[in-house]
Design a protein around this motif. Structure first.
Motif, PDB file in Angstrom:
ATOM      1  N   GLU A  24     -21.516 -65.475-121.846  1.00  0.00           N
ATOM      2  CA  GLU A  24     -21.420 -66.773-121.545  1.00  0.00           C
ATOM      3  C   GLU A  24     -21.653 -67.996-122.487  1.00  0.00           C
ATOM      4  N   VAL A  25     -22.868 -67.555-122.938  1.00  0.00           N
ATOM      5  CA  VAL A  25     -23.530 -68.455-124.250  1.00  0.00           C
ATOM      6  C   VAL A  25     -22.601 -68.210-125.623  1.00  0.00           C
ATOM      7  N   ASN A  26     -22.004 -67.182-125.576  1.00  0.00           N
ATOM      8  CA  ASN A  26     -21.211 -67.058-126.938  1.00  0.00           C
ATOM      9  C   ASN A  26     -19.743 -67.513-126.725  1.00  0.00           C
ATOM     10  N   CYS A  27     -19.224 -67.443-125.449  1.00  0.00           N
ATOM     11  CA  CYS A  27     -18.164 -68.068-125.239  1.00  0.00           C
ATOM     12  C   CYS A  27     -17.893 -69.426-125.122  1.00  0.00           C
ATOM     13  N   LEU A  28     -18.702 -70.061-124.453  1.00  0.00           N
ATOM     14  CA  LEU A  28     -18.781 -71.582-124.299  1.00  0.00           C
ATOM     15  C   LEU A  28     -19.485 -72.210-125.514  1.00  0.00           C
ATOM     16  N   GLY A  29     -20.210 -71.356-126.247  1.00  0.00           N
ATOM     17  CA  GLY A  29     -20.766 -71.948-127.779  1.00  0.00           C
ATOM     18  C   GLY A  29     -19.539 -72.077-128.845  1.00  0.00           C
ATOM     19  N   GLN A  30     -18.585 -71.374-128.523  1.00  0.00           N
ATOM     20  CA  GLN A  30     -17.507 -71.183-129.676  1.00  0.00           C
ATOM     21  C   GLN A  30     -16.120 -72.007-129.144  1.00  0.00           C
ATOM     22  N   LEU A  31     -15.890 -72.079-127.745  1.00  0.00           N
ATOM     23  CA  LEU A  31     -14.715 -72.616-127.177  1.00  0.00           C
ATOM     24  C   LEU A  31     -14.873 -74.022-126.642  1.00  0.00           C
ATOM     25  N   HIS A  32     -14.274 -74.820-127.105  1.00  0.00           N
ATOM     26  CA  HIS A  32     -14.427 -76.063-126.695  1.00  0.00           C
ATOM     27  C   HIS A  32     -13.099 -76.945-126.341  1.00  0.00           C
ATOM     28  N   HIS A  33     -12.999 -77.344-125.026  1.00  0.00           N
ATOM     29  CA  HIS A  33     -11.628 -77.985-124.530  1.00  0.00           C
ATOM     30  C   HIS A  33     -12.137 -78.663-123.236  1.00  0.00           C
ATOM     31  N   PRO A  34     -11.239 -79.727-123.067  1.00  0.00           N
ATOM     32  CA  PRO A  34     -11.605 -80.908-122.135  1.00  0.00           C
ATOM     33  C   PRO A  34     -11.718 -80.293-120.773  1.00  0.00           C
ATOM     34  N   ASN A  35     -10.811 -79.099-120.577  1.00  0.00           N
ATOM     35  CA  ASN A  35     -10.841 -78.156-119.158  1.00  0.00           C
ATOM     36  C   ASN A  35     -11.560 -77.217-119.168  1.00  0.00           C
ATOM     37  N   LEU A  36     -12.864 -76.847-119.922  1.00  0.00           N
ATOM     38  CA  LEU A  36     -13.787 -75.965-120.124  1.00  0.00           C
ATOM     39  C   LEU A  36     -15.043 -76.633-119.750  1.00  0.00           C
ATOM     40  N   VAL A  37     -16.013 -76.130-118.967  1.00  0.00           N
ATOM     41  CA  VAL A  37     -17.351 -76.870-118.720  1.00  0.00           C
ATOM     42  C   VAL A  37     -18.043 -76.861-120.073  1.00  0.00           C
ATOM     43  N   LYS A  38     -18.652 -77.952-120.280  1.00  0.00           N
ATOM     44  CA  LYS A  38     -19.457 -78.125-121.561  1.00  0.00           C
ATOM     45  C   LYS A  38     -20.915 -77.426-121.300  1.00  0.00           C
ATOM     46  N   LEU A  39     -21.235 -76.426-122.266  1.00  0.00           N
ATOM     47  CA  LEU A  39     -22.653 -75.550-122.090  1.00  0.00           C
ATOM     48  C   LEU A  39     -23.368 -76.431-123.322  1.00  0.00           C
ATOM     49  N   ILE A  40     -24.559 -77.016-122.791  1.00  0.00           N
ATOM     50  CA  ILE A  40     -25.402 -77.773-123.694  1.00  0.00           C
ATOM     51  C   ILE A  40     -26.207 -76.918-124.310  1.00  0.00           C
ATOM     52  N   GLY A  41     -26.966 -76.100-123.650  1.00  0.00           N
ATOM     53  CA  GLY A  41     -27.890 -75.073-124.066  1.00  0.00           C
ATOM     54  C   GLY A  41     -28.268 -74.261-123.476  1.00  0.00           C
ATOM     55  N   TYR A  42     -29.294 -73.304-123.842  1.00  0.00           N
ATOM     56  CA  TYR A  42     -29.649 -71.925-123.251  1.00  0.00           C
ATOM     57  C   TYR A  42     -31.079 -71.741-123.576  1.00  0.00           C
ATOM     58  N   CYS A  43     -31.706 -71.182-122.839  1.00  0.00           N
ATOM     59  CA  CYS A  43     -33.496 -70.497-122.756  1.00  0.00           C
ATOM     60  C   CYS A  43     -33.297 -68.944-123.006  1.00  0.00           C
ATOM     61  N   LEU A  44     -33.853 -68.423-123.766  1.00  0.00           N
ATOM     62  CA  LEU A  44     -34.138 -67.013-123.762  1.00  0.00           C
ATOM     63  C   LEU A  44     -35.559 -66.847-124.009  1.00  0.00           C
ATOM     64  N   ASP A  45     -36.402 -66.686-122.977  1.00  0.00           N
ATOM     65  CA  ASP A  45     -37.794 -66.713-123.241  1.00  0.00           C
ATOM     66  C   ASP A  45     -38.240 -65.487-122.459  1.00  0.00           C
ATOM     67  N   GLY A  46     -38.685 -64.351-123.024  1.00  0.00           N
ATOM     68  CA  GLY A  46     -38.998 -63.297-122.383  1.00  0.00           C
ATOM     69  C   GLY A  46     -38.183 -62.756-121.299  1.00  0.00           C
ATOM     70  N   ASP A  47     -38.328 -62.712-119.894  1.00  0.00           N
ATOM     71  CA  ASP A  47     -37.478 -62.410-119.158  1.00  0.00           C
ATOM     72  C   ASP A  47     -36.434 -63.573-118.372  1.00  0.00           C
ATOM     73  N   ASN A  48     -36.893 -64.773-118.868  1.00  0.00           N
ATOM     74  CA  ASN A  48     -36.104 -65.877-118.385  1.00  0.00           C
ATOM     75  C   ASN A  48     -34.838 -65.993-119.203  1.00  0.00           C
ATOM     76  N   ARG A  49     -33.853 -66.040-118.496  1.00  0.00           N
ATOM     77  CA  ARG A  49     -32.474 -66.554-119.332  1.00  0.00           C
ATOM     78  C   ARG A  49     -32.015 -67.748-118.124  1.00  0.00           C
ATOM     79  N   LEU A  50     -31.695 -68.852-119.012  1.00  0.00           N
ATOM     80  CA  LEU A  50     -31.184 -69.805-118.591  1.00  0.00           C
ATOM     81  C   LEU A  50     -30.087 -70.546-119.208  1.00  0.00           C
ATOM     82  N   LEU A  51     -29.297 -71.245-118.585  1.00  0.00           N
ATOM     83  CA  LEU A  51     -28.090 -72.063-119.346  1.00  0.00           C
ATOM     84  C   LEU A  51     -28.100 -73.305-118.697  1.00  0.00           C
ATOM     85  N   VAL A  52     -27.872 -74.200-119.649  1.00  0.00           N
ATOM     86  CA  VAL A  52     -27.875 -75.545-119.327  1.00  0.00           C
ATOM     87  C   VAL A  52     -26.329 -76.101-119.394  1.00  0.00           C
ATOM     88  N   TYR A  53     -25.740 -76.614-118.521  1.00  0.00           N
ATOM     89  CA  TYR A  53     -24.322 -77.180-118.588  1.00  0.00           C
ATOM     90  C   TYR A  53     -24.373 -78.964-118.271  1.00  0.00           C
TER      91      TYR A  53
END
Length: 429
Positions: A152-181
């Motif tokens: 998800e991070v790599n797809c939405l980090g490289q794919l940009h289109h008005p009809n794809l949801v925008k990924l703003i950021g991510y968090c990789l911290d230990g066992d924590n995996r988060l995505l910010v849309y």
């Protein structure tokens, strides 16, 4: 990639559609030509879009697992100027420590919370200030593993289109995996179609949603490095304040075939009722599998029925089979149309859309249209201001629509669990 037909593919079906993709959501007569509208439009192609970099293939071709790997490196994440690495503490503050009253939804991946970030610095902001975001927090042992998160991070980090949801950021911290849309205020299409308290969508809005979703798929399929979405369904179509549709949840996205390949052989994953039968049977994945899923969603938009409704019996359980049994005569289009539309739709447009949906869900994958053809047809649907039928009673020669069945509250099999044997399709010949 090798052929998997010698050994029946493992079926990892099938996500619970309930709350799965809630990123950003708050809790006339028919002519012969009409019956095959695609023929006049086959030459039309999607307008050129920005193409994703080839390196996406390296990452979305990988498998998936429900376990977090022992060692994770930031180097696995493709660099993108559009996506920022965020700290866990900032996201914790942005969501007010992941407060329950900020919960937007829950799925196999974990939970989605509403949060606020400063628009310039992307640091935590006070509620009501800055920009509203949706924060997806992955369960460490959830159905969606690290590789899906990475996809998800790599797809939405490289794919940009008005009809794809925008990924703003991510968090990789230990066992924590988060995505910010980006926050999608109108939530998922699924909620608007099937939630009892939801206001019925008008014909114009349904067509608008279908066109937006088709543009998103068309962009993925027409990219230089083709991407197959693999999990197209109503719960993964999110709506902004103007009902513009955006595709979300790219955890199952897969790179399409390259060179002289005709398909990609892979484990069968997706959602029961939306997955193409030949893919479920053989594990052979092509862009036409997405077309089938699109046809199912188009039928949902037309009928107001779920892809699979376990509260019903027999043929009525499966939307595709039920619709096929009622569309042998296009003059009986009223038999399948959502009664919540109140008859407010153009007959010709409904017939064209139903014909298109049936073409998309054809059991023969080769006979299905390409997504650029699907988009062209949808964009040529008659104006909703023309040929409205205010009530089926005004047409005494056309049967009245069936009464709408109660809304379904079934829960599909969670992602990552095996598809029951009685649900598996026979192996393709």
């Amino acid at each position: 990639m090798g052929n998997c037909l010698d050994v029946p593919p493992k079926v990892d079906d099938f996500v619970s559609s309930k709350g799965h993709s809630v990123v950003g959501g708050e809790k006339g007569g028919k002519t012969k030509q009409d019956s095959n509208p695609r023929t006049a439009l086959e030459a039309r192609k999607c307008p050129p879009k920005r193409r994703p970099v080839l390196s996406i293939l390296t990452f979305i071709e990988k498998g998936r697992t429900g376990k977090l790997p022992s060692r994770i490196s930031e180097s696995e994440i493709l660099p993108s100027p559009h996506v920022k690495a965020l700290s866990f503490s900032e996201l914790k503050n942005a969501t007010r420590n992941f407060r329950p009253d900020g919960l937007l939804g829950e799925g196999g991946f974990g939970y989605v919370y509403k949060g606020w970030l400063d628009e310039q610095t992307l640091t935590a902001a006070k509620p009501g200030s800055g920009i509203v975001v949706a924060v997806k927090k992955l369960k460490p042992q959830g159905f969606q593993g690290h590789k899906e998160w990475l996809s998800e991070v790599n797809c939405l980090g490289q794919l940009h289109h008005p009809n794809l949801v925008k990924l703003i950021g991510y968090c990789l911290d230990g066992d924590n995996r988060l995505l910010v849309y980006e926050f999608m205020p109108r939530g998922s299409l699924e909620n608007h179609l099937f939630k009892r308290s939801a206001q019925p969508l008008s014909w114009e809005t349904r067509v608008k949603v279908a066109i937006g979703a088709a543009r998103g798929l068309c962009f993925l399929h027409s990219s230089e490095s083709q991407v197959i979405y693999r999990d197209f369904k109503a719960s993964n179509i999110l709506l902004d304040s103007e009902f513009n549709a955006k595709l979300s949840d790219f955890g199952l996205a897969k790179a399409g075939p390259t060179g002289d390949q005709t398909h990609v052989s892979t484990q069968v994953m997706g959602t029961h009722g939306y997955a193409a039968p030949e893919y479920v049977a053989t594990g052979r994945l092509t862009a036409k599998c997405d077309v089938y899923s699109f046809g199912v969603v188009l039928l949902e938009l037309l009928t107001g029925r779920r892809a699979v409704d376990k509260t019903k019996t027999g043929i009525e359980q499966k939307l595709v089979k039920w619709a096929q049994g009622h569309l042998d005569d296009k003059r009986k289009i009223f038999r399948i149309m959502d009664t919540r539309l109140g008859g407010q739709y153009p007959r010709k447009g409904a017939c064209m859309a139903a014909t298109l949906a049936m073409d998309c869900v054809s059991s023969n994958a080769k006979s299905r249209p390409h997504m650029d053809e699907v988009l062209a047809i949808l964009e040529e649907l008659p104006s909703p201001k023309c040929m409205f039928i205010s009530s089926p009673l005004e047409k005494p020669t056309i049967p009245s629509p069936y009464a709408k069945s109660p809304a379904c509250h079934d829960t599909l099999t969670p992602r990552g669990s095996p598809l029951p044997a009685h649900m598996k399709s026979p192996k393709a010949r």
